[in-house]
Design an enzyme around this catalytic site. Sequence first.
Site, PDB file in Angstrom:
ATOM      1  N   THR A 377       0.856  -1.161   0.000  1.00 28.93           N
ATOM      2  CA  THR A 377       0.000   0.000   0.000  1.00 28.93           C
ATOM      3  C   THR A 377       0.898   1.217   0.000  1.00 28.93           C
ATOM      4  OG1 THR A 377      -1.551  -1.269   1.260  1.00 28.93           O
ATOM      5  CG2 THR A 377      -1.817   1.097   1.402  1.00 28.93           C
ATOM      6  N   THR A 395      -3.714   1.056  -2.816  1.00 31.29           N
ATOM      7  CA  THR A 395      -3.041  -0.231  -2.599  1.00 31.29           C
ATOM      8  C   THR A 395      -3.302  -1.248  -3.685  1.00 31.29           C
ATOM      9  OG1 THR A 395      -2.671  -1.956  -0.943  1.00 31.29           O
ATOM     10  CG2 THR A 395      -4.929  -1.243  -1.233  1.00 31.29           C
TER      11      THR A 395
HETATM   12  O1  DON Z   1      -6.944  -2.276   2.556  1.00 29.70           O
HETATM   13  C1  DON Z   1      -6.236  -2.788   3.410  1.00 29.70           C
HETATM   14  O2  DON Z   1      -6.448  -2.657   4.608  1.00 29.70           O
HETATM   15  C2  DON Z   1      -5.027  -3.583   2.978  1.00 29.70           C
HETATM   16  N1  DON Z   1      -5.256  -4.136   1.680  1.00 29.70           N
HETATM   17  C3  DON Z   1      -3.835  -2.715   3.026  1.00 29.70           C
HETATM   18  C4  DON Z   1      -2.592  -3.477   2.665  1.00 29.70           C
HETATM   19  C5  DON Z   1      -1.346  -2.806   3.076  1.00 29.70           C
HETATM   20  O3  DON Z   1      -1.349  -1.761   3.674  1.00 29.70           O
HETATM   21  C6  DON Z   1      -0.095  -3.510   2.737  1.00 29.70           C
HETATM   22  N2  DON Z   1       1.001  -2.611   2.875  1.00 29.70           N
HETATM   23  N3  DON Z   1       1.961  -2.461   3.337  1.00 29.70           N
END
Ligand code: DON
Length: 567
Positions: A377, A395
């Site tokens: 993300t 993301t």
């Molecule tokens: O929307 C969400 O909560 C997750 N798909 C976010 C994923 C995420 O932050 C991965 N990153 N480092």
Amino acid sequence: MLIAAASYQGNGGPAIPTRVPAVFPASWRFPAGTHGTFAQHGIVASDNVLAAQAGVEVMKEGGNAVDAAVATGFALAVAYPEAGNLGGGGYMVIRMADGRTAAIDYREAAPLAATRDMYVGPDGKLTGESVIGPKASGVPGSVAGMVEAHRKFGKLPLAKVLAPALRLASEGFVVDSAMYRSLRGENSRIGISSGKTLFLPGGSPPAIGSRLVQAQLAHTIKLIADSGARAFYRGSIADSIAAEMKQIGGLITKEDLARYQPVWRTPIRSSFRGYSFIAMPPSSSGGTTVTEILNILEAYGPPSRFGSAAEVHAVASASQRAFVDRNSKLGDPAFAKVPLATLTSKTYARSLARAISRDHADPTSSLGGTLREGSETTHYSVVDQFGNAVATTTTLNDLYGSGIYISGAGIFMNDEMDDFTSKVGVPNMFGLIQGEANAIAPGKRMLSAMSPTIVLDPKGGLLLVTGARGGPRIISATSQIILNVIDHRMSLGDAVSAPRIHHQSLPDSIRVERGGLDPAVLAALRAMGHGIVEGGGVASSNSIMRVSGGYEGMSDPRTAGGGAAGF
Ligand code: DON
């Protein structure tokens, strides 16, 4: 503790309360007292400096913060393909200088062919298809969401806003060590699709210092610049996505793409100790859960010293309770009845705060959670020369999403389907154990933790634009940066660099960043009954704060390659 003498007068706005220098444990990996980037007029803080510069470029041409956010978002899709995307989704929280606020939800939606148990194999176990490969993707929302945000609030023509991203794609940019390492680390994911031709030529990433040109992505951006989101959802880009999906066994069809719509939502407006904030409502759990945590802490009482056992106990206990609600009650409001008013109410928070003991932890199983226990993300923040502010998180879920690259469009597809409850009681990739409200259904948006947030000072002046990457830990990072700024009066540099903790109810333990708490504090927390798990970073933020004479932008030292740019 020393009290800093200067009181901050920012940008003609009301006075910013005096900052207090932070004290971190000797074992903590980042020093206290660091500063981000200062800018007088406008600023973008992002995980990728080229993308931040794209935003600044359009502000300098007269564009506003929404133009800059869209320019940065498209540039991230080019220069930061691990998380920046046109094949994923996100959320944007907007506060215009005239006081208008808005929140746009461009989260992915489950394809029409998706079914509730699609990731449960014949043996009752999860198949893993929600995290990699053709079946892991939701219908992308980023293009629709950013183009719609621009239509409603932007000042410059779309083609001008997309010009920096188009240039980065067609003329290329120089591969740096952060990008090289990122690609090398994910070669098995990227290697499953045609993405390897461009990103792993001959089996390894393009050399550091070489120029990476993305001709197909440039073509896609040009089509969007010329004819808007239609090109992506109904035109030749949709054809490429649907054709590739059909060929490799994915679910997304032309009908799915044609039906996709971003949704304007009423932002959550709440307050914390006299400050107000604007946050993202469902389909993200982010704003709701950040609000619930802050409300519980406000009701619990005045803050204890930063990093003390009492403070960590309070923050962890509030987070634990808010996550019980998040994991069991939240989902796409078009499909699940979401008790948003209750979860964000001060009265409800008071009842939860009253039940927190001062000296011992309560097991999650005693908190009415109905569930049993059985990353990538990017967040960026923008403020323009007119005082408008935008917080955006977007993301693909994992780094490079599902690993599936649509060569005809030049984009990676997300693996966001894993954010749904694939099976009640079984953890997803973030260890979240979620309920029925977030079960898979055709057209439904998977629950997110993304938490783009804008904080105003007690007089209503812009103070902080924040949010983070990092799955459910986003909620912890966002709420703790707000606590650091309001309760502990930290500078932005300290507020972002400070050690963080995370409690998501299950697993029933506090995750602490290694070296972030004194050994005596860890011992005191264990004596209170808290399970402690030491680990790596708790999320990563790109934030902006109003300071004397302008703004400070701070890119989290936990992530390499980020930075702020301004003018
Ligand atoms: O929307 C969400 O909560 C997750 N798909 C976010 C994923 C995420 O932050 C991965 N990153 N480092």
